[in-house]
Design an enzyme around this catalytic site. Structure first.
Site, PDB file in Angstrom:
ATOM      1  N   GLU A 445       0.837  -1.199   0.000  1.00 27.79           N
ATOM      2  CA  GLU A 445       0.000   0.000   0.000  1.00 27.79           C
ATOM      3  C   GLU A 445       0.874   1.252   0.000  1.00 27.79           C
ATOM      4  OE1 GLU A 445      -2.403   0.157   3.529  1.00 27.79           O
ATOM      5  OE2 GLU A 445      -3.045   2.212   3.160  1.00 27.79           O
ATOM      6  N   ASP A 526      -4.611  -0.550   9.706  1.00 31.24           N
ATOM      7  CA  ASP A 526      -5.678   0.380  10.100  1.00 31.24           C
ATOM      8  C   ASP A 526      -6.883   0.190   9.177  1.00 31.24           C
ATOM      9  OD1 ASP A 526      -4.926   1.460   7.720  1.00 31.24           O
ATOM     10  OD2 ASP A 526      -4.284   3.393   8.508  1.00 31.24           O
ATOM     11  N   ASP A 528      -8.091   1.964   6.670  1.00 37.36           N
ATOM     12  CA  ASP A 528      -7.827   2.094   5.238  1.00 37.36           C
ATOM     13  C   ASP A 528      -7.106   0.873   4.693  1.00 37.36           C
ATOM     14  OD1 ASP A 528      -9.044   4.416   4.748  1.00 37.36           O
ATOM     15  OD2 ASP A 528      -7.236   5.684   4.812  1.00 37.36           O
TER      16      ASP A 528
END
Ligand code: 0RA
Length: 662
Positions: A445, A526, A528
């Site tokens: 990510e 988290d 996201d």
């Protein structure tokens, strides 16, 4: 009962004199029974598939299947499954009760025969549809063989009986223990710690299948009760509407284009067919199929019959009404199944299962039966509901048009690749190894974490592909958009795979060209991060299912904390470890310890990321397995909603935590 005893007598006789050192105590049938059960204990995998979590739950299905058979035979309305405080299982039903009468020659009760002789379920008339004897079907005797303790209680003919076993061996003969006005069977068993790798039952796993069984057997009450300390819970699974409700449940989270599901019911040649289907505004086909209540994951002749009817009837209808006249492409079977959610359930007296996992129905006579019954019902539906018929036909036209656009987009991407020498994406930091077996691709990510991972990795076998922001939500996007999406194109080219259509026009992945056998999704711990993980899983599930099925997809598990005192530190993956390490390092003085909470990958430097999350010797990886396609499908539709917590819960509940050592 006669039937089962005849069956018992016709069992092949064993010529070995294994096991018994003191044979005079045992009748021939006892020896046979014990040898049979001993074989189950020696090679449990042959009988229940495996001795892991899956095998452990299989024991419950064996017993419940027998209770369901009582329901199918019209004798049972309630089943209660309880997880007892010590992870024993209790299954209570109000069926006829296992017969307890003595066989004069064998000198044992039918109850003992059912519990000690392989396959002696007791019901061998092929006119009844059985769950037991189908795909599971190894019988309750296997459960007995693999339990350190089993107790059977039977209420029948005004009396109550009981018999206990240890590792399949009766402790004593069946005992009359009182009177009873009830009827039914109770089986309590404790899986044997000598056999199973885990003894802990999962409430959710039991709940999913029992819920499914309640849809497949409308009118049957199924209770699930967890009696374990701190997790006490109870649920009732009951469906009045059966398959109709099943389809609505599967489609919750999607928007239907018809008012209510179309239902089909019929019987021919002793084959019962029940189907419910509904079209939604999405693009995926979600058809689940069952034979005698058993999920046929690989489909088979019943699904083929249904598909055939669907294509034939809608094609005919569209042609008759001149609706396809403007269409420039030829219709394919797939076009009639976009956005289709359905359940096909058949009851077949003697099912033949084939395929890799025996999850495919083979009986050829079923194709025609299902096709005729479904065809007639669909024709009638279209005649009676012209508005809805039109909506479905419009959807078919859209599907055919979109398929053509997707093919062009796909060809374009693939051709471009050929022209540029199949170049790898610029953002990929490839590994030097060319052996897919040892190579790993980390999907990371964000560019910054991607950079850290690139520094921290072992470049010999670890490749890094950073993904920017949120990837496309493939549940909602049109297919050709997917192939045009930069991040998705990069994944295809990095992985070395592409989608092609086989001779039947079905989409397949050329998995033999896969460049990495481990694909590791590495996102922040988290909300996201978990959203991106979910989007990626949805993408893999929908477009590269083969990768998930073959066990190539993993989720990286970065630690949540670093616990540090002076130069000494430890990583903690959960609260329990955090507390333990705080005490351990603090040596009583807990506030002398510094605790760092990692919120994102970005908070770790390259060395820390390697040590905790990438190094095969130390990392924690979860393998993504789609244990239950139904549950997955259902959640994948929920997951696309706006509330985040269920997503995370789902991912965590369904990824098997395992420390992978290579
Ligand atoms: C043998 C014969 C019959 C029923 C059963 C076994 C039976 C087994 C189990 C296991 C759990 N619950 C069960 N309920 C029934 C037929 C009984 C008859 O013909 O009366």
């Amino acid at each position: 009962m006669l039937i089962s005893l005849c069956f018992l007598l016709s069992l092949p006789t064993f010529n070995s004199n294994l096991i018994m050192s003191n044979p005079q105590e045992y009748s021939a049938s006892s020896i046979q029974a014990l040898e049979g059960l001993e074989a189950v204990r020696r090679r449990p995998g042959m009988y229940i598939g495996s001795t892991d979590d899956k095998g452990l739950h299989h024991l419950v299905w064996e017993v419940v299947d027998n209770s369901i058979d009582e329901h199918l035979a019209g004798h049972c309305s309630h089943i209660m499954v309880s997880i007892l405080p010590d992870n024993s299982i209790k299954v209570v039903d109000n069926g006829r009760g296992i017969p307890v009468d003595m066989h004069p020659k064998l000198k044992k009760s039918a109850l003992e025969v059912v519990l000690t002789v392989l396959h002696a379920g007791g019901k061998f008339d092929k006119d009844s549809y059985k769950v037991s004897g189908g795909l599971h079907g190894v019988g309750v005797s296997c459960v007995n063989a693999l339990s350190s303790y089993l107790r059977a209680e039977v209420s029948r003919d005004g009396k109550k009986y009981m018999q206990e076993f240890e590792r399949g061996k009766p402790k004593a003969d069946v005992l009359e223990i009182g009177s009873s006005q009830d009827r039914g069977t109770t089986i309590i068993f404790k899986p044997d710690a000598e056999i199973f790798e885990t003894l802990i039952y999962k409430y959710e796993t039991l709940a999913h299948r029992l819920k499914e069984l309640s849809f497949l057997n409308s009118g049957l009450h199924i209770y699930l009760k967890d009696e374990r300390e701190d997790q006490k819970k109870e649920e009732l699974f009951y469906s009045e509407g059966g398959l109709n409700e099943f389809v609505i449940y599967l489609d919750s989270g999607r928007t239907a284009i018809t008012e209510k599901p179309i239902t089909i019911k019929g019987k021919e040649e002793n084959i019962e067919v029940e189907i419910a289907l509904q079209y939604n505004t999405g693009f995926q086909e979600n058809v689940f199929s069952f034979v005698n209540n058993i999920n046929t994951r690989e489909g088979g002749t019943h699904v083929n019959g249904f598909r055939r009817a669907l294509a034939r009837v809608f094609k005919q209808y569209g042609d008759d009404k001149g609706l396809f006249s403007k269409l420039k492409v030829e219709l394919s079977g797939e076009d009639f199944r976009e956005g289709l959610t359905g359940v096909v359930s058949v009851k077949v007296p003697e099912p033949q299962f084939k395929g890799q996992t025996k999850g495919e129905l083979g009986n050829s006579e079923v194709v025609g039966v299902v096709s005729r019954i479904a065809g007639d019902a669909l024709t009638a539906f279209l005649e009676e509901n012209p508005k809805e018929a039109r909506r479905i036909v419009d959807k078919v036209i859209l599907a055919a048009t979109a398929r053509e656009a997707a093919r062009k987009a796909r060809d374009l991407v693939q051709r471009k690749n050929v022209l540029t020498g199949g170049g790898l994406p610029g953002k990929l930091s490839d590994c030097s190894s060319r052996d897919p077996g040892e190579s790993e691709l980390f999907l990371v990510e964000g560019d910054s974490a991607g950079g850290t991972a690139k520094q921290g990795r072992n470049r010999h076998f670890q490749a890094i592909l950073p993904l920017r922001g949120k990837i496309l939500n493939v549940e909602k996007a049109l297919e050709h958009k997917i192939y045009e999406n930069e991040e998705i194109k990069n994944m295809f080219t990095a992985l070395g795979v592409h989608i092609f259509e086989d001779e039947d026009g079905e989409r397949k992945l050329n998995i033999n060209k896969l460049r990495y056998h481990k694909i590791v999704i590495m996102c922040d711990a988290d909300v996201d991060g978990s959203h991106i993980t979910t989007l990626l899983l949805t993408f893999f599930y929908r477009y590269m299912k083969e990768l998930v099925v073959n066990g190539h997809v993993y989720i990286a598990r970065p630690p949540l904390y670093q616990v540090k005192k002076g130069k000494e530190f430890k990583y903690a993956w959960n609260e329990k470890e955090r507390k333990e390490f705080t005490i351990e390092l603090g040596k009583g003085k807990e506030d002398s310890v510094h605790i760092q909470r990692y919120k994102g990958l970005g908070e770790m430097n390259a060395e820390q990321l390697w040590e905790t999350t990438m190094d095969p010797e130390r990392r924690l990886l979860s393998k993504v397995t789609i244990l239950d396609a139904i549950a997955a499908d259902h959640y994948f539709s929920i997951l696309m909603g706006d509330d985040v917590p269920p997503r995370r819960e789902y991912i965590e509940a369904n990824a098997t935590y395992a420390k992978i050592d290579i």
